[in-house]
Design an enzyme around this catalytic site. Sequence first.
Site, PDB file in Angstrom:
ATOM      1  N   TYR A   1      55.974  18.113  14.865  1.00 39.78           N
ATOM      2  CA  TYR A   1      55.742  18.088  13.676  1.00 39.78           C
ATOM      3  C   TYR A   1      56.549  18.544  12.456  1.00 39.78           C
ATOM      4  O   TYR A   1      56.059  18.471  11.196  1.00 39.78           O
ATOM      5  CB  TYR A   1      54.673  19.671  13.785  1.00 39.78           C
ATOM      6  CG  TYR A   1      53.815  19.534  14.681  1.00 39.78           C
ATOM      7  CD1 TYR A   1      53.376  18.492  15.508  1.00 39.78           C
ATOM      8  CD2 TYR A   1      53.156  20.719  14.871  1.00 39.78           C
ATOM      9  CE1 TYR A   1      52.309  18.417  16.359  1.00 39.78           C
ATOM     10  CE2 TYR A   1      51.998  21.146  16.049  1.00 39.78           C
ATOM     11  CZ  TYR A   1      51.867  19.759  16.777  1.00 39.78           C
ATOM     12  OH  TYR A   1      50.988  19.987  17.750  1.00 39.78           O
TER      13      TYR A   1
ATOM     14  N   HIS B   1      55.204  18.777  25.329  1.00 39.76           N
ATOM     15  CA  HIS B   1      54.411  18.368  24.385  1.00 39.76           C
ATOM     16  C   HIS B   1      53.661  17.228  25.058  1.00 39.76           C
ATOM     17  O   HIS B   1      52.346  17.222  24.774  1.00 39.76           O
ATOM     18  CB  HIS B   1      55.066  17.926  23.022  1.00 39.76           C
ATOM     19  CG  HIS B   1      54.156  17.764  21.929  1.00 39.76           C
ATOM     20  ND1 HIS B   1      54.504  18.147  20.398  1.00 39.76           N
ATOM     21  CD2 HIS B   1      52.684  17.573  21.615  1.00 39.76           C
ATOM     22  CE1 HIS B   1      53.597  18.033  19.733  1.00 39.76           C
ATOM     23  NE2 HIS B   1      52.651  17.641  20.542  1.00 39.76           N
TER      24      HIS B   1
END
EC number: 1.1.1.274
Length: 275
Positions: free
Chosen positions: A47, A105
Amino acid sequence: MESIITQGVAIPRLGFGTFRMPGGDAQPIVESAIALGYRHIDTAAMYENEAAVGAAMSASGVHRNELFVTTKAWYDQLAPDALRRALDTSLGRLRLDHVDLYMIHWPSRDMDMAATLGALMSLRERGLTRAIGVCNFNLQMIRRAVEEIGAPIASVQVEYHPFLSQDRMLSYLGGNGIPLTAYAPLAQGRAASDATLAALGRKHGCSAAQVAIAWLLDQEGVIVIPKAAHPESQKSNIDALGIRLDDEDRAAIAALPKDQRFVRPPFAPEWDAIA
């Protein structure tokens, strides 16, 4: 705020997602969320906002022990040594000596799952993370992680909203005492304009988006991490905690299409693999 106890940690059922909030722009947004009462913050190395999240937590005045912090390793960092370095880097950006939940992730097609999960378990044993988890694993992968490798998975994070069924995943996870964390709970904004959800919102005096969040929170073992850039939307999502759906509402949502998956990167696993 209600929490779910899993693998020795208490995860607040409503968290704050930070996907697509890159760079320093995320800091005031996360500060606002914490000030409104969010205590579960979800970020990731990918992110590109861990430093901003760390700065926001430092500026908030809220004690570290009151915050539940999740971050994640990208799929090209899953070799054991790379995973350890990735967490060290994330901790530095977050200004923390440990996170509460460290997750894979996305799975990598060429990863050695046993070695990767073993490295995650080692990080947990060293106190660098209080719990471990995985995101975007299909059911076949989850079964292997739990049944063959014996990984103490604290949560599985997957796309989940009123237009996508996760019944098989929920059934398996529930049978193993593992909560499901729902990302993209508003179907990337689509829930807000859905006619069925809007009608239910009028019935309850709330928005369609709030109905979608309430529906997820209505389910046992589900954690929800909506993102919201504006304080008004952040508060609206918190207010969804007070909405109580009835059987008629649940039936109306159950009748919506349940095959709408909106997160489909080219490196995603085969979602319908036989478990």
